[in-house]
Design a protein around this motif. Structure first.
Motif, mmCIF file in Angstrom:
data_model
loop_
_atom_site.group_PDB
_atom_site.id
_atom_site.type_symbol
_atom_site.label_atom_id
_atom_site.label_comp_id
_atom_site.label_asym_id
_atom_site.label_seq_id
_atom_site.Cartn_x
_atom_site.Cartn_y
_atom_site.Cartn_z
ATOM 1 N N ASN A 44 0.829 -1.204 0.000
ATOM 2 C CA ASN A 44 0.000 0.000 0.000
ATOM 3 C C ASN A 44 0.866 1.258 0.000
ATOM 4 N N GLN A 45 2.033 1.198 0.625
ATOM 5 C CA GLN A 45 2.941 2.345 0.654
ATOM 6 C C GLN A 45 3.764 2.454 -0.625
ATOM 7 N N LEU A 46 4.147 1.315 -1.186
ATOM 8 C CA LEU A 46 5.067 1.312 -2.318
ATOM 9 C C LEU A 46 4.387 1.540 -3.662
ATOM 10 N N PHE A 47 3.154 1.017 -3.807
ATOM 11 C CA PHE A 47 2.499 1.071 -5.103
ATOM 12 C C PHE A 47 1.239 1.929 -5.128
ATOM 13 N N PHE A 48 0.699 2.280 -3.961
ATOM 14 C CA PHE A 48 -0.496 3.119 -3.891
ATOM 15 C C PHE A 48 -0.311 4.216 -2.838
ATOM 16 N N PRO A 49 0.754 4.992 -2.924
ATOM 17 C CA PRO A 49 1.083 5.912 -1.832
ATOM 18 C C PRO A 49 0.179 7.135 -1.727
ATOM 19 N N GLU A 50 -0.579 7.430 -2.762
ATOM 20 C CA GLU A 50 -1.413 8.629 -2.728
ATOM 21 C C GLU A 50 -2.762 8.377 -2.073
ATOM 22 N N SER A 51 -3.032 7.146 -1.692
ATOM 23 C CA SER A 51 -4.322 6.791 -1.111
ATOM 24 C C SER A 51 -4.284 6.904 0.408
ATOM 25 N N ASP A 52 -5.481 6.989 0.988
ATOM 26 C CA ASP A 52 -5.625 6.852 2.433
ATOM 27 C C ASP A 52 -5.078 5.477 2.829
ATOM 28 N N PRO A 53 -4.431 5.340 4.014
ATOM 29 C CA PRO A 53 -3.807 4.055 4.370
ATOM 30 C C PRO A 53 -4.736 2.851 4.238
ATOM 31 N N LEU A 54 -5.985 2.948 4.724
ATOM 32 C CA LEU A 54 -6.894 1.811 4.628
ATOM 33 C C LEU A 54 -7.348 1.596 3.188
ATOM 34 N N VAL A 55 -7.546 2.696 2.444
ATOM 35 C CA VAL A 55 -7.902 2.573 1.028
ATOM 36 C C VAL A 55 -6.735 1.969 0.248
ATOM 37 N N GLY A 56 -5.510 2.372 0.616
ATOM 38 C CA GLY A 56 -4.338 1.789 -0.022
ATOM 39 C C GLY A 56 -4.249 0.296 0.215
ATOM 40 N N THR A 57 -4.619 -0.135 1.440
ATOM 41 C CA THR A 57 -4.645 -1.566 1.740
ATOM 42 C C THR A 57 -5.701 -2.274 0.895
ATOM 43 N N LEU A 58 -6.854 -1.633 0.720
ATOM 44 C CA LEU A 58 -7.900 -2.204 -0.119
ATOM 45 C C LEU A 58 -7.409 -2.373 -1.561
ATOM 46 N N LEU A 59 -6.738 -1.342 -2.093
ATOM 47 C CA LEU A 59 -6.210 -1.434 -3.452
ATOM 48 C C LEU A 59 -5.132 -2.503 -3.555
ATOM 49 N N SER A 60 -4.331 -2.618 -2.503
ATOM 50 C CA SER A 60 -3.294 -3.645 -2.482
ATOM 51 C C SER A 60 -3.906 -5.038 -2.497
ATOM 52 N N PHE A 61 -4.949 -5.237 -1.693
ATOM 53 C CA PHE A 61 -5.645 -6.528 -1.686
ATOM 54 C C PHE A 61 -6.388 -6.769 -2.999
ATOM 55 N N LEU A 62 -6.746 -5.691 -3.705
ATOM 56 C CA LEU A 62 -7.410 -5.861 -4.986
ATOM 57 C C LEU A 62 -6.451 -6.501 -5.992
ATOM 58 N N THR A 63 -5.187 -6.074 -5.999
ATOM 59 C CA THR A 63 -4.208 -6.744 -6.862
ATOM 60 C C THR A 63 -3.978 -8.178 -6.390
ATOM 61 N N TYR A 64 -4.085 -8.404 -5.099
ATOM 62 C CA TYR A 64 -4.004 -9.762 -4.548
ATOM 63 C C TYR A 64 -5.128 -10.625 -5.109
ATOM 64 N N ALA A 65 -6.341 -10.050 -5.179
ATOM 65 C CA ALA A 65 -7.500 -10.789 -5.685
ATOM 66 C C ALA A 65 -7.389 -11.073 -7.174
ATOM 67 N N VAL A 66 -6.692 -10.206 -7.914
ATOM 68 C CA VAL A 66 -6.537 -10.402 -9.348
ATOM 69 C C VAL A 66 -5.875 -11.746 -9.643
ATOM 70 N N GLY A 67 -4.950 -12.153 -8.774
ATOM 71 C CA GLY A 67 -4.304 -13.443 -8.961
ATOM 72 C C GLY A 67 -5.288 -14.596 -8.923
ATOM 73 N N PHE A 68 -6.313 -14.472 -8.092
ATOM 74 C CA PHE A 68 -7.338 -15.507 -8.029
ATOM 75 C C PHE A 68 -8.168 -15.528 -9.306
ATOM 76 N N ALA A 69 -8.381 -14.370 -9.904
ATOM 77 C CA ALA A 69 -9.181 -14.306 -11.127
ATOM 78 C C ALA A 69 -8.524 -15.088 -12.255
ATOM 79 N N ALA A 70 -7.194 -15.173 -12.234
ATOM 80 C CA ALA A 70 -6.484 -15.916 -13.284
ATOM 81 C C ALA A 70 -6.436 -17.413 -13.006
#
Length: 464
Positions: A44-70
């Motif tokens: 969340n800090q390295l790839f989504f630094p402009e977001s609110d910390p919890l929103v950044g975590t959500l975006l980080s987990f969203l990329t995590y979920a993308v792996g499941f989609a494949a």
């Protein structure tokens, strides 16, 4: 007289096959879980630094979920070619893809260096990871299941399943050691890359072992029969159908059962191991190091109990053990969060350990249970489709949904109810399934439904 395909292998040969499957799955789960832990801690800090910390975590987990989609796509592709070409070739390919993607993540530039290209590249590599893992699981468990004998199949097939906690243990252990040795600034600056780069070394070891094993004898015998049938075909209707088409025609009910069985197992696991790093450090005020240590110790216990649950499924059946695990996970959710809220290491460790022990009761018999549902020439496709398609609805959004529920309600109650609902769905799916523990994998008939539970005498008679 028993067929050659069903003759038990020598102990040394079987142990080598189990070791090859276990080491390969450990490496691939290490890669997959490493991403999940990093997503919770630093992405969340390295790839989504402009977001609110919890929103950044959500975006980080969203990329995590993308792996499941494949993963479903990986299940379809690897399942198709695994049923056509063999288990071993596809397992080598999946290991190379997973290891290569993980190593590349360790070399990625961050948002501060290349801007929005950083999360895009991260997402692409995550897709490669998911695609590879979608094909890995089915091949690894089938390689062991099809080599072993029916009497102890649950025990032997549970060993590749220990690759998940072993990978979790390895990933969490490396991260825990780095966070203990490095300052927060150093870990965020460069330390997070080390575990991803280590994957390159692990892949070399995994390939060396995996290339040393033989193809499944059950598959080789089924392939020989299929080739003979194809050669004798006189019209188009006699030509062997694609594995996917055959699965949907003959095993659609088994696919649905496998998908339902995975719901509680998948959701509970990612809540207990991935989301817990967010909940414990934000809502419960536990340090990052304390949370990692609790998951580390609990993963070791998880690794130890899985073969025991698998052996128990050989004695009393796959369904009773699986049902106990689903009911137990659902009942444990409210005590689970209550223990974490206390904020002590002992209560956190107890919460995660019991959760993973109960999860193991579902995960251990799963490999043999799913393998025994499908005929040999469609087994890789059937087991992979049933396991991985459910991941899109279960494991993929689990940390994301749990984090969103925490952000919206500020309470663990909706998260506990979410896991309980998944447990009820799994209880229903496994409750209507047939017991499979006495089936001979070489003789599973895709055209005729099996009896509710084959007796040992019936299983022996089919191999005569």
């Amino acid at each position: 007289m028993a067929s050659a395909a069903t003759d038990p292998p020598t102990p040394a040969n079987l142990k080598r096959i189990v070791a090859a499957s276990l080491i390969g799955t450990t490496i691939e789960w290490y890669d997959f879980f490493l991403y999940g832990s990093a997503a919770a801690l630093v992405f969340n800090q390295l790839f989504f630094p402009e977001s609110d910390p919890l929103v950044g975590t959500l975006l980080s987990f969203l990329t995590y979920a993308v792996g499941f989609a494949a993963r479903p796509l990986g299940a379809l592709v690897f399942g198709h070619y695994g049923d056509r070409l063999g288990r071993k070739k596809l397992l080598v390919l999946s290991l190379l893809m997973m290891g290569g993607a993980t190593f590349a993540i360790g070399l990625l530039p961050t948002h501060a260096t290349v801007g929005t290209a950083a999360p895009i590249l991260l997402t692409v590599l995550r897709l490669v990871q998911g695609f590879a893992l979608g094909g890995e699981w089915g091949g690894a468990v089938l390689l062991v299941s099809e080599h072993g004998d029916a009497r102890r199949r649950g025990f032997w097939a549970s060993w590749p399943q220990t690759g998940a906690p072993a990978g979790q243990l390895l990933a969490t252990g490396v991260l825990s050691a780095l966070t203990a040795l490095l300052s927060d600034a150093a870990f965020v600056a460069w330390g997070w890359r080390i575990p991803f780069l280590l994957s390159g070394v692990l892949v070399v070891v995994g390939l060396w072992i995996r290339l040393s094993v033989d193809e499944s004898p059950v598959f080789k015998e089924a392939l020989a029969r299929a080739e003979a049938k194809k050669a004798a075909a006189r019209d188009e209707q006699q030509v062997e159908k694609m594995p996917l088409v055959a699965v949907m025609r003959h095993h659609w009910r088994d696919v649905l059962i496998a998908m339902g069985a995975r719901m509680a197992e998948n959701i509970s696991y990612y809540v207990v191991t991935a989301f817990i790093l967010v909940y414990a450090t934000t809502a419960a005020g536990v340090s990052k190091q304390t949370a990692l240590n609790a998951v580390l110790i609990a993963s070791a216990v998880h690794f130890a109990v899985i073969p025991g649950w698998g052996a128990l499924s050989d004695r009393i059946g796959r369904r009773p053990v699986y049902l106990f695990g689903a009911a137990g996970v659902g009942a444990w959710m409210f005590p689970f969060f209550a223990l974490i809220d206390s904020g002590t290491f002992g209560s956190l460790l107890l919460a995660v350990t019991v959760g993973l022990i109960l999860h193991g009761a579902m995960y251990a018999p799963q490999a043999a249970f799913f393998s025994e549902m499908f005929a040999t020439r469609m087994r890789y496709s059937g087991a992979s489709i049933g396991a991985q398609f459910s991941s899109v609805a279960a494991g993929a959004p689990a940390p994301l949904i749990a984090t969103a529920l925490l952000a919206d309600y500020g309470s663990s109650t909706p998260i506990a109810l979410y896991v309980i609902a998944a447990a009820l769905l799994t209880l229903l799916a496994v409750g209507v399934a047939r017991e499979t523990r006495h089936r001979d994998l070489a003789e599973v008939d895709p055209h005729t439904p099996a009896a509710p539970e084959d007796s040992p005498e019936t299983a022996n008679a089919r191999t005569a």
